[in-house]
Design a protein around this motif. Structure first.
Motif, PDB file in Angstrom:
ATOM      1  N   SER A 146       0.824  -1.210   0.000  1.00  0.00           N
ATOM      2  CA  SER A 146       0.000   0.000   0.000  1.00  0.00           C
ATOM      3  C   SER A 146       0.858   1.260   0.000  1.00  0.00           C
ATOM      4  O   SER A 146       0.349   2.369  -0.187  1.00  0.00           O
ATOM      5  N   ILE A 147       2.177   1.066   0.215  1.00  0.00           N
ATOM      6  CA  ILE A 147       3.098   2.204   0.294  1.00  0.00           C
ATOM      7  C   ILE A 147       3.987   2.303  -0.937  1.00  0.00           C
ATOM      8  O   ILE A 147       4.188   3.378  -1.494  1.00  0.00           O
ATOM      9  N   THR A 148       4.510   1.157  -1.367  1.00  0.00           N
ATOM     10  CA  THR A 148       5.488   1.173  -2.454  1.00  0.00           C
ATOM     11  C   THR A 148       5.532  -0.201  -3.123  1.00  0.00           C
ATOM     12  O   THR A 148       4.772  -1.108  -2.772  1.00  0.00           O
ATOM     13  N   GLU A 149       6.446  -0.379  -4.070  1.00  0.00           N
ATOM     14  CA  GLU A 149       6.630  -1.670  -4.739  1.00  0.00           C
ATOM     15  C   GLU A 149       7.430  -2.599  -3.827  1.00  0.00           C
ATOM     16  O   GLU A 149       8.472  -2.217  -3.292  1.00  0.00           O
ATOM     17  N   ILE A 150       6.934  -3.830  -3.700  1.00  0.00           N
ATOM     18  CA  ILE A 150       7.569  -4.819  -2.812  1.00  0.00           C
ATOM     19  C   ILE A 150       7.710  -6.139  -3.554  1.00  0.00           C
ATOM     20  O   ILE A 150       6.794  -6.580  -4.257  1.00  0.00           O
ATOM     21  N   PHE A 151       8.866  -6.771  -3.390  1.00  0.00           N
ATOM     22  CA  PHE A 151       9.077  -8.131  -3.891  1.00  0.00           C
ATOM     23  C   PHE A 151       9.623  -8.947  -2.730  1.00  0.00           C
ATOM     24  O   PHE A 151      10.413  -8.440  -1.933  1.00  0.00           O
TER      25      PHE A 151
END
Length: 249
Positions: free
Chosen positions: A47-52
């Motif tokens: 919900s904040i940024t791109e995550i992998f």
């Protein structure tokens, strides 16, 4: 926006660092052994940024290689590697120490750091940019009784950081070595194999550092100007004078 890979991201310093750097607008690759925690963190941070997320044990070379090679093309240019994964097991003299504990600390704190770094450094060298942050300990500064192997592994992190700096500065790659003092996380709970009373006593009678304090320090180093590199940082709680000396109320 930087692409930042954090090992040991599912708890303690790693988790706090992932949360802070995500809030600062970076793309984060969270790594750990607990798939359920990884998925929960990923859901929260998306919900904040791109995550992998990558599930692997840094102590297992094959797992490290498979995980890193599975990264999609648009996640492979890692700008910052934070070698946070590590452990302490047992608090015994060498004469009665458990070799399984020694192997776990050497494999996690030293070999695991090397395995992950080896996968990331070539691309940084090709791009002539990058930043590697290694989490050492004040235990590298002063060896203490019954923690000889743990202290040795953290001294190794200091030496590896110095060696990385010598080898990689010409490629524009920054190396930062951070030595935290007493940080109130699940560190002592792991060291004492789930003994809550012993773990709590480590932090009794004074205000220890929090994981968020170390995350703030890491963020400071990452956000420094390009021409500036924080090479070494030692962080104590105010009540701690050196690794063996803590003033308790």
């Amino acid at each position: 926006m930087k692409t930042i890979l954090i090992t040991g991201a599912t708890s303690g310093i790693g988790k706090s660092t992932a949360e802070l750097l995500a809030k600062q607008g970076n793309r984060i690759i969270i790594c750990g052994r607990k798939i359920d925690v990884l998925e929960s963190m990923k859901t929260e941070l998306l919900s904040i940024t791109e995550i992998f997320s990558l599930k692997f044990d840094v102590r297992n070379l094959e797992e490290v290689e498979n995980a890193m090679n599975s990264l999609p093309e648009n996640w492979r240019n890692i700008d910052v590697l934070i070698n946070n994964a590590g452990n302490a097991h047992g608090l015994d003299p060498l004469s009665s120490g458990k070799t399984d504990d020694w192997d776990s600390m050497i494999d996690g704190n030293v070999k695991g750091l090397l395995y992950v770094s080896k996968m990331v450094i070539p691309t940084m060298k090709e791009r002539n940019v990058g930043h590697i942050i290694n989490i050492s300990s004040v235990a590298a500064r002063q060896t203490y009784a019954n923690g000889v192997v743990y202290c040795a592994t953290k001294k190794a992190v200091d030496v590896i950081s110095e060696g990385m700096r010598i080898e990689l500065t010409e490629f524009g790659i920054k190396i930062t070595n951070i030595q935290p003092g007493a940080v109130e996380t699940d560190f002592s709970l792991v060291r004492f194999k789930g003994d809550n009373e012993r773990a709590e006593n480590v932090y009794a009678g004074y205000e220890a550092l929090k994981a968020e304090d170390i995350a703030d320090a890491i963020a400071y180093c990452i956000n420094a100007p390009q021409h500036m590199c924080v090479s070494d940082m030692t962080i104590y709680p105010t009540a701690q004078a050196e690794p063996r000396t803590i003033y308790r109320k």
